[in-house]
Design a protein around this motif. Structure first.
Motif, PDB file in Angstrom:
ATOM      1  N   ILE D  69     -16.574   9.946  26.497  1.00 38.94           N
ATOM      2  CA  ILE D  69     -15.818   9.030  27.360  1.00 38.94           C
ATOM      3  C   ILE D  69     -14.502   9.715  27.726  1.00 38.94           C
ATOM      4  N   VAL D 199     -13.748   1.534  24.829  1.00 38.34           N
ATOM      5  CA  VAL D 199     -14.335   2.359  25.901  1.00 38.34           C
ATOM      6  C   VAL D 199     -13.940   1.810  27.273  1.00 38.34           C
ATOM      7  N   GLU D 203     -11.985   3.666  30.239  1.00 36.63           N
ATOM      8  CA  GLU D 203     -12.613   3.814  31.557  1.00 36.63           C
ATOM      9  C   GLU D 203     -11.755   3.193  32.658  1.00 36.63           C
TER      10      GLU D 203
END
Lengths: 368, 368, 368, 368
Positions: D69, D199, D203
Motif C-alpha cells: 500500500i 489502509v 489510500e
C-alpha cells in the motif's frame, strides 16, 4: 518505562497494561478482604476500582522521565485528579457524579483509609503491579514479587491496612525487590543517561521556543506545551493534554534532527542513533577533579559557550525520587493480636538495611 | 524433600530430578566459563559432570530427615564417595577407571579448585538447583533464584570461582532466597515436626531391634539397617544400601501400626493419619516453665515410663545444620580487576544481616 | 500416571494434585456459570464440588494400569460411589447425610444435568485438569489445554452444558490435545510395555496365590486382594481398600524378586532394573508371521511351558479404552441462538478427523 | 502485529523482538543439526544467522498491514534483499563483503538448500518464532508451538530439511496452531477492519497527494512515500526508507484529523477514537442483497459521491495471503530410512484437513 527499552528491549509494555493489571490486583484485594469479613460496600468497591484505573491517567508522554519537565510545576497525580474531576462533571451520563467517591478515596479523605492505602501506600496494588510487570518484561527475575501471597496476607485494623505476621517473609522480599529494581532497572546508568538526554532535548527546545524560535514548532499539539514556564494547573487545556502522546515527542525529535540549533540537532541525532551520554555513576559524591576532567573533555570536543555546554555535560544525584518512599511504615498484625511496625520484628533483618538512604552520584557527558 | 509435602503438597519431586537439574546447570556453567577463556579440558568437563550427577547418590530414604539416624555416624557425602570408588573399580567397562578425576574434584584434591566449588561451595550448582526446584514445587515464589544470571556472572581467578561485580544484586537475592527457604520451607515447624516423628519411629524401631524384638523385622532389606549402632563405613553392604528406598520405610511404618509396642504403633498411626506432633517454635530458648507444662501435659495423657516419654515430648534447636554454611566467603571481581569479599562491598547491605546466626528453639509434643 | 515416569521422569504428580486441581476448575466453572445467570444454589455448588473432589477416590494403586486387574470386575467409578455412600452414612457428623446431593449429581440422577456433565462429560473439569497437568509434568507442551478460555465459553441450555460459538477453536484444540496426549503419553509404547509388565506381575502373583502358594504373601494388606477371582462390590472391605497404596505393590515387587517362581522373580527383577518388554506398536494388525517370530524368539530364550510363555510374550490392541469416548457430542450455542453439534459446524475440519477410530496393535516380548 | 493490539492489548511486541527470537532459534537449529553430524561450516552458520537477523528488515511501518500500500509494487522481501546488498557493499568495514553468502542463502541460490528452508520454508524459524511470540503476547494459548521439540526433530536429507518420524505429532500441532492463529488473531474481524481503516487512510492521503493537495504533506519523511504510483525498487531512497517508522504514520493521522478533506479527517478521527468499521465476515460469498443493504446504509448516513463511498464501504476476501502457503510439502524421515510427505502418513489425519482452502468473505462499513 520511558527509555528503559534501550537497555532492556523487552520493556515495551504500556500504561494501559499497568492500569488493567493494577485494577485486576485491586479486584483480588477487595475480594480477599471481603472474605475476611472486612466490610466493603458495592459502591466502595467500585469507587476503589475506578480510582486505581485512573490513578495514572495524568501521566504525559514518557511518564516519569518527562514529569515536571514538560509541564513544569505539575505532578501526574495533580493531573490525574484534575481529569477525574473533569470526568465526574462531564456531560457523559455514565460517568457524571459517579467518581465522587473514587476522588475521596484517591485523595485520602474517605474514612476507610485502607482503600486509599491500596492505591497509594507501602503495599499498594500500584507497586505490586509495576514491580511484577517490569521484572517480567525486563527479564530481571530477581525483581519478581509474590503479589498473590502478599494480597492474601493483607487485612484491616482500625481502618488501616496491616499484614498478617506470617506474611513477613513476603513483605521483606517485596522491599528487597523494590530496591533491586530501583538500581538495576529504573536507575540503571544507561537508562538514566538516555532519559536525561530526552530531558535535555526538551529543555533545549523549550529554551528556543521561549526565545520565539519558529523552527522548533512542530505544527502539532506539542507546541502548546513547549514552554519552560511553570504551569497553573487550572489553565491547562485538558483537551490538548489528552491528545499529547509519545508520538508527538518522537516525531518532534525526528524533525529536530535537522534543526539549525546545533545543540538541539546534535542531541536528537544522538538519541535516535543510540549514541547517548556516557554516564559515570558512583556511591561517593563526584569530586572536583572528576567534574573538571569531564567538563574539559566535552569542552575540547564541542567548542561551545559556557551556557550551552550544560546540555552536554552535567552531574546529579539519583535517589528514589521517582518512586517515593512515604514515611508510612508497614504494620504487622501479630498472631497475638497486637499491631507492630515491621521494623520492630525480631529477625526481620532486612528492614533496617533497606531503610538506609540510597543515593548515587553521576556525571553525564557527551563523547565524540 | 522428605515430608515437606505434608505442608506443601506439590513437593513430590525426586532426587533424580535434582541430579539431572544440577547436571544441567553444570553443563551451562562449564560452557559459560569456557566461553570466557577459562581452560577446561574435555576430560575435566566430563569429570565435573559425573561428580555432580553422583554427588547425592549416597542419600538414603527420606534423605536429610533420616541422615545420621538410619546409618549412624555416616554422612551422605561419605556414602556418595564410597559408591563412586565402587563404580570406579567395578567390572563395568564403561565406568571402570573413568571416575578417578571425578573423585579428585569431588574431594577437592584437584588443582583447579573452581571445579570443586561448582559442586560444593557458596554458589554451587547443587544449591542453585535445589533452591529453584524447591521454590517451584512448593509454590514459595519468593525463593526463586535467577540461576541463569548467576551462572553468567561467574568467572575464575587464581583457580577459584569469583563473581563479576555486576552480579552482586543477583548474589544478594540468592542469599536472601536461601534464608527464606530455610525458615519458610525446610524448617517450617510442621515440616520439622513431621520429620521428627519419622525420626522417633526409626529410633523406637532401632531400640526394639537392638533388644532382639523379632516383630519389628519387616522381612525386607531394611532389617539389615535396623540397628542404632554406629556404622563403620567400610562394612556397609553397598548392595543392600542400593536396594533400600522410601518404599521400605513406608511399608515398615504401615506394618508397625499393628506392632505390640504401644509407642511404635502409636507413632506410626499418627504419622499415617496426619496427626503429628504439635510444635512450638520461637526465637528465644525454651524456658523451664514451657518445658514443664508440655511435659506434664503429655505425661497426663500418656501414662508411660520416663524413658518412653521422650519419644512423645522433646525439645531442640533448629539452625541451618542441614544446609551447611561453609566458612568460605563469596569473592567478587571488581571492574577494577581487584578481588574482594562480598561483605566488603559498599551498599551490599544484606550480606551482614544474613551472616548473623540463625537459630530457633522448639518443643514437639503429642496431643490427644 | 502409573509408570509413565519411566519415560517422562517429571510425571510424579499425584492423585491428590489432580483432585485439588479438578476441584479448583469446578469452582471456576460454577462461578462463570453463575455470572452468566445460570441458577446454581449454594447446596448444588457444594455438592458438585464434593463430587469432583471424590470422583477418583475409588482408584487403587497405579490407578488405570491395575484397574480391573487387582479387583477384577470392579471399576474405579463403582468404588468411588461405594465410598461416597459409606461416607454419607458414616458416624462422622460433618459428612453424614451431606453427600446425598453429590451422589445424585455423580450418578446423573439430578435434573440439572449440566452439573453431572462438569464431572463426567466431553468437556468435564476432570479431563481439563488431567490433560493440562499431565502435559505440564511430562513436558509435552503440545498437550496444553486453554482451560481458562474453555471454562469461560461454557453455558447452559435446557439443563445441558453447551459451548458458545466463539469457543469452537478452543474446543478443537482441546480434542486435538486429547488425541495427542493419548498416543504420545498415555499409550506411548514404552509406557504401555512397562504397565503391561506390572499387570503380568500381578496376574502371576494372583495365579500363585490362588494355587495356595504361601511365599507370595507379603504379610500386608495386599494379601487380601491377591486373588484373580471376580469381586462382588458389596463384599469388599473398604477399610482394607483404603489402606492399600502404591507402597504395598512396590514392596511386594521388591520382595518377589527373590520368589522361587521363575516367572514372577524374572518379571519383578526386570521391572525394577528397567529392562522391560520390547514393544512393537503399529497401525496394522499383527500378522501371523510377526507373532510367530516374536513367540519363537522368546521361546528360544526362555524354555518354558506354553501356559507360562504368555507372561513373557503377548499381543493386544491399544485404543482409548482408558479414557472413554462417550457417545455424547459437544453442543455449540450459535450466535443465532440455535444449538448444533460441533460436527455440524462449517470449517470445523478437525472434528471429523478426530471421530475416526483410533486403534493400534502391539506385541510385547521379553528379550534377553 | 500492526493493529492487533486494538483487540489483544498485550500484542505490543516489536520487530526487534521477533528478529532476535528468530535468530535465537536459528542458533539452536544449527547447533542441533551440527550435533547430528550435518556439516555446517562456521561461515555458513554465520551467514544463515545474518540472513535471519535481516530477513524482515525491509518491512515498513505497520508491516503487513501497509505492505504493497505504502510502496506499491514492492514486497518486504525485495526491500530486505535490497538492504542486504546495500550493507554488503557499504563502506562499513565490518559488513562489507560479509553478506554475500547470507544473500545466496536468503535467495535460495546456495547448494545447501536446507539453510534457506530454515529461513523460509514450511518449518522455518521465522514462523516458529512469530507463532510462539504472537500466541504469548495475545494470550491465545492455543497457538503455542513446541518449537524446542520441532527443532530437535529436524534433520537433513539430500540437502533438504526433513522431520524425523517421531516429530509428526509436533508438526501436526504446529500446522494446527498456524490455522488457529490465522483466524483467531491475524484475520480476526476487528483486527482486519482496523487494518483496512489504516489502509483506506493511506489510500485517501495518496489520492490527495497525487492531486497536489499541499495540506496532506506532513513536513516529514513520509511525504516522500505519499504517492499511489508503483515504485521502481531501484529508485527508492534507502536513507528515506530507513527513517520511516510507525511514528510518521501515527503523527500524520493525528494531524489529518483536522484536514479539510471530509473523508480523510473522518477516517483519522474514527481510527484514533476506536470507532472503526463494522465488519461482517462469513464463509459464504457476500450476496448482492447483503452488499446492497450495507451500501445503502452507508450512503444514507454519509451523502457522498459514488467514488468516495468506496472509502467507507467495501468488501473483500480474507485468505492466508499474508502468510503464504508455499507449495512445498513437509518431508518426513521414516524410521525405515525412507522419505515421505507428511500427507502420506497413515493417521496423520489433520494434514488433509489443513490443506483445504481457507477463505472468508467480508464487508466493512462505517456506521454512525
Amino acid at each position: 518505562m520511558a527509555l528503559a527499552q534501550l537497555v532492556y528491549p523487552g520493556a515495551v509494555h504500556t500504561r494501559l497494561h499497568h492500569s488493567l493489571g493494577a485494577y485486576h490486583l485491586m479486584c483480588i484485594a477487595i475480594s480477599e478482604l471481603t472474605d475476611k469479613g472486612i466490610e466493603i460496600t458495592k459502591e466502595e468497591a467500585q469507587a476503589a476500582k475506578l480510582a486505581i484505573l485512573l490513578h495514572d491517567i495524568g501521566h504525559g508522554p514518557f511518564s516519569h522521565a518527562l514529569e515536571n519537565i514538560l509541564l513544569q510545576g505539575v505532578s501526574h497525580e495533580d493531573l490525574s485528579l484534575l481529569i477525574m474531576h473533569h470526568l465526574n462533571s462531564a456531560s457523559n451520563e455514565i460517568l457524571k457524579g459517579h467518581l465522587s467517591l473514587a476522588i475521596q478515596i484517591f485523595t485520602n479523605q474517605y474514612p476507610k483509609k485502607f482503600l486509599h492505602q491500596l492505591i497509594s501506600g507501602q503495599l499498594d496494588v500500584d507497586r505490586l503491579d509495576y514491580l511484577s510487570r517490569d521484572s517480567f518484561f525486563t527479564g530481571v527475575t530477581e525483581g519478581l514479587v509474590g503479589y498473590e501471597r502478599i494480597l492474601k496476607m493483607l487485612t484491616v485494623h482500625n481502618n488501616e491496612l496491616v499484614v498478617e505476621e506470617k506474611g513477613i517473609n513476603s513483605v521483606e522480599k517485596f522491599l528487597m525487590s523494590r530496591r533491586l529494581m530501583y538500581w538495576q532497572v529504573y536507575q540503571h546508568k544507561t537508562v538514566l543517561a538516555s532519559e536525561k538526554m530526552l530531558v535535555k532535548i526538551i529543555e533545549r527546545a523549550q529554551l528556543l521556543f521561549d526565545q520565539k524560535n519558529e523552527q522548533v514548532k512542530t505544527g502539532g499539539v506539542l507546541d502548546y506545551f513547549l514552554t519552560a514556564s511553570h504551569w497553573d494547573l487550572n489553565k491547562i487545556d485538558l483537551n490538548n493534554f489528552s491528545q499529547l502522546d509519545d508520538t508527538d515527542i518522537m516525531y518532534a525529535i525526528k524533525q529536530w534532527q535537522g534543526h539549525s540549533d546545533p545543540i538541539l540537532s546534535l542531541l536528537c541525532n544522538r538519541l535516535l542513533n543510540r549514541q547517548g551520554f556516557k554516564c559515570i555513576m558512583q556511591s561517593d559524591p563526584i569530586t572536583s577533579a572528576q567534574w573538571d576532567e569531564a567538563y574539559q573533555l566535552v569542552k575540547s570536543k564541542f567548542p561551545l559557550e559556557e551556557k550551552d555546554l550544560g546540555f552536554l555535560c552535567f552531574k546529579g544525584t539519583a535517589s528514589n525520587t521517582l518512586y517515593k518512599n512515604d514515611n508510612e511504615t508497614i504494620k504487622i498484625l501479630l498472631k497475638s493480636g497486637e499491631i507492630t511496625s515491621i521494623s520492630q520484628i525480631q529477625n526481620a533483618l532486612i528492614i533496617e538495611s533497606l531503610s538506609a538512604p540510597v543515593k548515587k552520584f553521576y556525571i553525564c557527558l557527551l563523547k565524540e
